[in-house]
Write a protein that holds these residues in place. Structure first.
Motif, PDB file in Angstrom:
ATOM      1  N   TYR A  45       0.842  -1.197   0.000  1.00 51.35           N
ATOM      2  CA  TYR A  45       0.000   0.000   0.000  1.00 51.35           C
ATOM      3  C   TYR A  45       0.882   1.254   0.000  1.00 51.35           C
ATOM      4  O   TYR A  45       1.910   1.303   0.681  1.00 51.35           O
ATOM      5  CB  TYR A  45      -0.902   0.023   1.236  1.00 51.35           C
ATOM      6  CG  TYR A  45      -1.858  -1.143   1.334  1.00 51.35           C
ATOM      7  CD1 TYR A  45      -3.081  -1.114   0.675  1.00 51.35           C
ATOM      8  CD2 TYR A  45      -1.536  -2.264   2.087  1.00 51.35           C
ATOM      9  CE1 TYR A  45      -3.971  -2.178   0.773  1.00 51.35           C
ATOM     10  CE2 TYR A  45      -2.417  -3.338   2.189  1.00 51.35           C
ATOM     11  CZ  TYR A  45      -3.622  -3.291   1.523  1.00 51.35           C
ATOM     12  OH  TYR A  45      -4.488  -4.354   1.621  1.00 51.35           O
ATOM     13  N   SER A  46       0.457   2.257  -0.737  1.00 48.38           N
ATOM     14  CA  SER A  46       1.179   3.528  -0.717  1.00 48.38           C
ATOM     15  C   SER A  46       0.819   4.355   0.510  1.00 48.38           C
ATOM     16  O   SER A  46       1.597   5.192   0.959  1.00 48.38           O
ATOM     17  CB  SER A  46       0.873   4.334  -1.981  1.00 48.38           C
ATOM     18  OG  SER A  46      -0.519   4.606  -2.079  1.00 48.38           O
ATOM     19  N   GLU A  47      -0.369   4.116   1.090  1.00 49.91           N
ATOM     20  CA  GLU A  47      -0.819   4.781   2.301  1.00 49.91           C
ATOM     21  C   GLU A  47      -1.381   3.731   3.253  1.00 49.91           C
ATOM     22  O   GLU A  47      -1.537   2.569   2.892  1.00 49.91           O
ATOM     23  CB  GLU A  47      -1.898   5.840   1.988  1.00 49.91           C
ATOM     24  CG  GLU A  47      -1.468   6.890   0.979  1.00 49.91           C
ATOM     25  CD  GLU A  47      -0.423   7.842   1.521  1.00 49.91           C
ATOM     26  OE1 GLU A  47      -0.310   7.919   2.769  1.00 49.91           O
ATOM     27  OE2 GLU A  47       0.252   8.512   0.730  1.00 49.91           O
ATOM     28  N   LYS A  64      11.649  -5.145   4.070  1.00 49.19           N
ATOM     29  CA  LYS A  64      12.402  -4.557   5.174  1.00 49.19           C
ATOM     30  C   LYS A  64      11.452  -3.747   6.049  1.00 49.19           C
ATOM     31  O   LYS A  64      10.717  -2.898   5.550  1.00 49.19           O
ATOM     32  CB  LYS A  64      13.522  -3.661   4.640  1.00 49.19           C
ATOM     33  CG  LYS A  64      14.412  -3.080   5.715  1.00 49.19           C
ATOM     34  CD  LYS A  64      15.522  -2.252   5.084  1.00 49.19           C
ATOM     35  CE  LYS A  64      16.424  -1.639   6.145  1.00 49.19           C
ATOM     36  NZ  LYS A  64      17.521  -0.834   5.543  1.00 49.19           N
ATOM     37  N   VAL A  65      11.467  -3.999   7.344  1.00 48.60           N
ATOM     38  CA  VAL A  65      10.550  -3.357   8.268  1.00 48.60           C
ATOM     39  C   VAL A  65      11.152  -2.037   8.750  1.00 48.60           C
ATOM     40  O   VAL A  65      12.274  -1.998   9.261  1.00 48.60           O
ATOM     41  CB  VAL A  65      10.252  -4.273   9.468  1.00 48.60           C
ATOM     42  CG1 VAL A  65       9.354  -3.567  10.478  1.00 48.60           C
ATOM     43  CG2 VAL A  65       9.597  -5.562   8.986  1.00 48.60           C
ATOM     44  N   LEU A  66      10.398  -0.952   8.592  1.00 42.83           N
ATOM     45  CA  LEU A  66      10.831   0.364   9.066  1.00 42.83           C
ATOM     46  C   LEU A  66      10.200   0.719  10.403  1.00 42.83           C
ATOM     47  O   LEU A  66      10.871   1.220  11.295  1.00 42.83           O
ATOM     48  CB  LEU A  66      10.494   1.433   8.019  1.00 42.83           C
ATOM     49  CG  LEU A  66      11.138   1.255   6.638  1.00 42.83           C
ATOM     50  CD1 LEU A  66      10.730   2.392   5.718  1.00 42.83           C
ATOM     51  CD2 LEU A  66      12.658   1.174   6.737  1.00 42.83           C
ATOM     52  N   SER A  67       8.908   0.498  10.542  1.00 45.21           N
ATOM     53  CA  SER A  67       8.210   0.730  11.806  1.00 45.21           C
ATOM     54  C   SER A  67       6.932  -0.099  11.806  1.00 45.21           C
ATOM     55  O   SER A  67       6.344  -0.346  10.743  1.00 45.21           O
ATOM     56  CB  SER A  67       7.885   2.215  11.999  1.00 45.21           C
ATOM     57  OG  SER A  67       6.998   2.667  10.992  1.00 45.21           O
ATOM     58  N   GLN A  74       5.150  -0.061   8.232  1.00 44.55           N
ATOM     59  CA  GLN A  74       5.855   0.643   7.160  1.00 44.55           C
ATOM     60  C   GLN A  74       7.042  -0.202   6.710  1.00 44.55           C
ATOM     61  O   GLN A  74       7.818  -0.695   7.525  1.00 44.55           O
ATOM     62  CB  GLN A  74       6.334   2.006   7.634  1.00 44.55           C
ATOM     63  CG  GLN A  74       6.909   2.862   6.502  1.00 44.55           C
ATOM     64  CD  GLN A  74       7.357   4.236   6.966  1.00 44.55           C
ATOM     65  OE1 GLN A  74       7.708   4.404   8.129  1.00 44.55           O
ATOM     66  NE2 GLN A  74       7.353   5.205   6.066  1.00 44.55           N
ATOM     67  N   ILE A  75       7.181  -0.366   5.403  1.00 49.22           N
ATOM     68  CA  ILE A  75       8.194  -1.276   4.865  1.00 49.22           C
ATOM     69  C   ILE A  75       8.907  -0.665   3.665  1.00 49.22           C
ATOM     70  O   ILE A  75       8.454   0.316   3.067  1.00 49.22           O
ATOM     71  CB  ILE A  75       7.568  -2.634   4.477  1.00 49.22           C
ATOM     72  CG1 ILE A  75       6.420  -2.448   3.435  1.00 49.22           C
ATOM     73  CG2 ILE A  75       7.027  -3.352   5.691  1.00 49.22           C
ATOM     74  CD1 ILE A  75       6.814  -2.668   2.024  1.00 49.22           C
ATOM     75  N   LEU A  87      11.034   0.914  -3.114  1.00 45.62           N
ATOM     76  CA  LEU A  87       9.692   1.440  -2.861  1.00 45.62           C
ATOM     77  C   LEU A  87       9.436   1.457  -1.359  1.00 45.62           C
ATOM     78  O   LEU A  87       9.728   0.484  -0.665  1.00 45.62           O
ATOM     79  CB  LEU A  87       8.635   0.583  -3.554  1.00 45.62           C
ATOM     80  CG  LEU A  87       8.518   0.708  -5.080  1.00 45.62           C
ATOM     81  CD1 LEU A  87       7.465  -0.254  -5.593  1.00 45.62           C
ATOM     82  CD2 LEU A  87       8.174   2.132  -5.476  1.00 45.62           C
ATOM     83  N   THR A  88       8.885   2.552  -0.860  1.00 51.29           N
ATOM     84  CA  THR A  88       8.527   2.668   0.550  1.00 51.29           C
ATOM     85  C   THR A  88       7.016   2.778   0.664  1.00 51.29           C
ATOM     86  O   THR A  88       6.398   3.608   0.001  1.00 51.29           O
ATOM     87  CB  THR A  88       9.185   3.903   1.189  1.00 51.29           C
ATOM     88  OG1 THR A  88      10.607   3.801   1.054  1.00 51.29           O
ATOM     89  CG2 THR A  88       8.844   3.996   2.663  1.00 51.29           C
TER      90      THR A  88
END
Length: 232
Positions: A45-47, A64-67, A74-75, A87-88
């Motif tokens: 998802y972008s959002e 990759k896990v960001l939060s 968020q990945i 892509l984030t």
């Protein structure tokens, strides 16, 4: 004063002889974490809402896990390269399988070519068709049609998924899962030095935490006036 120093110096010597436990190693190693895609149709998802789904991530590969939050995580997905980009975005937390290692090959890298025919061209020196290379990221289904979300010349978009297009699954998650029950305990038994702490180290650390503040308080405390005998 000399007696206090003579008492604490052996403890300091033992502290250097037996290094203290790595209190912050687990936190440092946990700064980078990944999750595996094991469920069908796990969307990128972008959002943080279901209306922003761009494509379904390739199954058995990683993000990759960001939060992490309750509903969404968020990945990052993909790598920077000549024909690939990072892509984030977000995934549903419940659809991710979190792991405690860094995968060897976390992301799928797969390309395919698409040929565009130019209408009205009659041959040399005019081009009759042109071929472009696309980097595949995932699928997006609309009804019975399946489209591929791709990167082409620096731009993301959708193309009809080519007939016969496929990719090999990533077996790293299942391989590590099979090795975990046997290899992890045996390694710890064979090499006890890998343990992060020992009772001696813990005891020394506790003693130092008690004695150092006590020593500082004694040093900084004002000297008492010497008692004197009253005159008879």
């Amino acid at each position: 004063m000399k007696r206090l120093l003579s008492a604490i110096l052996p403890l300091l010597y033992l502290l250097f002889l037996f290094p203290t436990p790595r209190l912050f190693s687990a936190q440092a190693e946990a700064t980078v974490s990944y999750a595996c895609i094991l469920q069908e149709e796990t969307y990128f998802y972008s959002e943080k809402n279901e209306r922003s789904g761009l494509f379904t991530l390739p199954k058995t590969y990683f993000v990759k896990v960001l939060s992490t939050e309750t509903d969404y995580t968020q990945i990052e997905y993909g790598e920077h390269g000549a024909d690939s980009q990072i892509l984030t975005g977000y995934c549903k937390t419940s659809e991710l399988t979190f792991v405690d290692y860094i995968p060897t090959k976390p992301y799928l890298y797969k390309t395919f070519e698409i040929t565009y025919k130019i209408e009205g061209a009659t041959g040399a020196p005019f081009l009759t068709q042109i071929t472009k290379t696309c980097t595949y990221y995932g699928d997006y289904k609309i009804g019975s049609e399946t489209y591929a979300y791709v990167l082409q010349e620096g731009k993301f978009g959708y193309l009809p998924r080519p007939n016969g297009f496929s990719y090999s699954e990533n077996g790293e998650y299942y391989e590590r899962l099979q090795d975990q029950p046997t290899s992890a305990p045996s390694d710890e038994k064979k090499d006890p030095k890998k343990s992060s702490s020992t009772p001696v180290q813990t005891t020394i650390l506790i003693l130092l935490c008690i004695l150092i503040p006590l020593l500082a308080a004694i040093i900084l405390k004002s000297p008492r006036r010497q008692p004197y005998d009253s005159e008879e």
